[in-house]
Design a protein around this motif. Structure first.
Motif, PDB file in Angstrom:
ATOM      1  N   GLN A  51      30.774 -13.118 -19.026  1.00 41.91           N
ATOM      2  CA  GLN A  51      29.971 -12.333 -18.103  1.00 41.91           C
ATOM      3  C   GLN A  51      30.178 -12.822 -16.672  1.00 41.91           C
ATOM      4  O   GLN A  51      30.524 -13.987 -16.435  1.00 41.91           O
ATOM      5  N   GLU A  52      29.973 -11.935 -15.775  1.00 48.17           N
ATOM      6  CA  GLU A  52      30.083 -12.251 -14.343  1.00 48.17           C
ATOM      7  C   GLU A  52      29.242 -13.475 -14.013  1.00 48.17           C
ATOM      8  O   GLU A  52      28.101 -13.609 -14.469  1.00 48.17           O
ATOM      9  N   GLY A  53      29.850 -14.381 -13.226  1.00 42.85           N
ATOM     10  CA  GLY A  53      29.137 -15.574 -12.805  1.00 42.85           C
ATOM     11  C   GLY A  53      29.453 -16.811 -13.627  1.00 42.85           C
ATOM     12  O   GLY A  53      29.168 -17.938 -13.195  1.00 42.85           O
ATOM     13  N   ARG A  64      38.340 -19.086  -5.572  1.00 44.51           N
ATOM     14  CA  ARG A  64      37.563 -19.583  -6.720  1.00 44.51           C
ATOM     15  C   ARG A  64      38.451 -20.085  -7.870  1.00 44.51           C
ATOM     16  O   ARG A  64      37.938 -20.486  -8.911  1.00 44.51           O
ATOM     17  N   ALA A  84      32.631 -19.032 -11.164  1.00 46.10           N
ATOM     18  CA  ALA A  84      31.831 -17.819 -10.897  1.00 46.10           C
ATOM     19  C   ALA A  84      32.698 -16.564 -11.017  1.00 46.10           C
ATOM     20  O   ALA A  84      32.911 -15.844 -10.040  1.00 46.10           O
ATOM     21  N   ALA A  85      33.193 -16.328 -12.215  1.00 41.30           N
ATOM     22  CA  ALA A  85      34.103 -15.209 -12.448  1.00 41.30           C
ATOM     23  C   ALA A  85      33.479 -13.874 -12.033  1.00 41.30           C
ATOM     24  O   ALA A  85      32.266 -13.664 -12.159  1.00 41.30           O
ATOM     25  N   GLN A  86      34.339 -12.999 -11.551  1.00 43.69           N
ATOM     26  CA  GLN A  86      33.936 -11.660 -11.128  1.00 43.69           C
ATOM     27  C   GLN A  86      34.735 -10.618 -11.903  1.00 43.69           C
ATOM     28  O   GLN A  86      35.836 -10.908 -12.384  1.00 43.69           O
ATOM     29  N   PRO A  87      34.217  -9.402 -12.025  1.00 43.80           N
ATOM     30  CA  PRO A  87      34.960  -8.356 -12.753  1.00 43.80           C
ATOM     31  C   PRO A  87      36.381  -8.154 -12.236  1.00 43.80           C
ATOM     32  O   PRO A  87      37.290  -7.823 -12.996  1.00 43.80           O
ATOM     33  N   ASP A 113      38.419 -10.325 -11.558  1.00 38.74           N
ATOM     34  CA  ASP A 113      39.299 -11.348 -12.128  1.00 38.74           C
ATOM     35  C   ASP A 113      39.892 -10.901 -13.465  1.00 38.74           C
ATOM     36  O   ASP A 113      40.769 -11.577 -14.006  1.00 38.74           O
ATOM     37  N   THR A 114      39.413  -9.798 -13.978  1.00 35.93           N
ATOM     38  CA  THR A 114      39.918  -9.285 -15.254  1.00 35.93           C
ATOM     39  C   THR A 114      41.418  -9.060 -15.190  1.00 35.93           C
ATOM     40  O   THR A 114      41.927  -8.516 -14.214  1.00 35.93           O
ATOM     41  N   VAL A 140      36.033  -9.829 -17.699  1.00 33.36           N
ATOM     42  CA  VAL A 140      34.790 -10.245 -17.073  1.00 33.36           C
ATOM     43  C   VAL A 140      33.906  -9.014 -16.936  1.00 33.36           C
ATOM     44  O   VAL A 140      34.261  -8.060 -16.241  1.00 33.36           O
ATOM     45  N   PRO A 161      30.284  -7.060 -15.937  1.00 28.40           N
ATOM     46  CA  PRO A 161      29.182  -7.192 -14.956  1.00 28.40           C
ATOM     47  C   PRO A 161      27.870  -7.606 -15.619  1.00 28.40           C
ATOM     48  O   PRO A 161      27.640  -7.324 -16.777  1.00 28.40           O
TER      49      PRO A 161
END
Lengths: 114, 109
Positions: free
Chosen positions: B14-16, B60, B78-81, B83-84, B107, B109
């Motif tokens: 999940q995101e974050g 990041r 802190a992965a974000q969508p 980064d998919t 990733v 949301p």
């Protein structure tokens, strides 16, 4: 910004037909690679050129695949005859140095054999 | 024989969240690159590491090359969508650039 150009982006062909892909590397890059990538997996090297010479084609199915880089610049990869199992993404990459570093990829050609 | 083994093969977070992916080999490489690939596109070079123990940061993303130059890791904070994608490592040896099979990251949301 310099890019590796590939064409076509997409190709649909019938099995047993011939198909060809073209690649124009970044200007000044002596090393050119052709890779094949199955969906969701890493690229597999088919052939590598240093200028106009083939450095490695050990994984190239030579009964049906051929590649050339006559003037050491752009390159063509050919498949004849195409088989259903050849459906994949064909990627071209180039590198300035010849030590297997920092390859830059084109957008690829998605081949579908029907 | 796969020269480079990547793990995990798939990762859904999940995101974050933070994550680390690994690239291992029994061979020594003169350099190692990390690429990110989106569906239908060619791989895009993220970073090259050359020196054993080297650490590089790209926003990041933190990349580390093993002391013996046989392995590497990629850590995302802190992965974000956005980064998919498919993360590929590639090892450079004279006249060869070998890829691992990749880690597919999703990733949500």
């Amino acid at each position: 910004e310099a890019e590796v150009a590939q064409s076509p982006r997409y190709k649909i062909t019938e099995k047993s037909q011939a198909v060809a892909f073209w690649c124009d590397p970044i200007s000044g890059h002596a090393t050119l690679y052709w890779y094949r990538q199955i969906l969701g997996q890493g690229p597999e090297l088919l052939v590598q050129f240093q200028d106009e010479s083939v450095v490695d084609d050990s994984q190239l199915p030579k009964d049906r695949f051929s590649a050339e880089r006559l003037k050491g610049v752009d390159s063509t990869l050919k498949i004849q005859p195409a088989e259903l199992g050849d459906s994949a993404m064909y990627l071209c990459a180039s590198s300035f140095r010849d030590l297997g570093t920092e390859a830059f990829f084109g957008q690829g050609t998605r081949l579908t054999v029907v | 024989t796969q020269l480079l083994e990547q793990s995990p093969q798939f990762l859904s977070i999940q995101e974050g969240e933070n994550l680390t992916v690994y690239c291992n080999s029994s061979s020594v490489f003169s350099s190692l690159q990390w690429y990110r690939q989106e569906p239908g596109e060619g791989p895009v070079l993220l970073v090259t590491v050359v020196t054993g123990g080297e650490v590089k940061k790209l926003k990041r993303l933190t990349f580390q090359f093993g002391d013996a130059r046989k392995d590497s890791s990629l850590h995302i904070t802190a992965a974000q969508p956005g980064d998919t994608g498919l993360y590929l490592c590639a090892g450079g040896r004279r006249y060869a650039l070998n890829f691992g099979k990749g880690t597919s990251l999703l990733v949500t949301p």
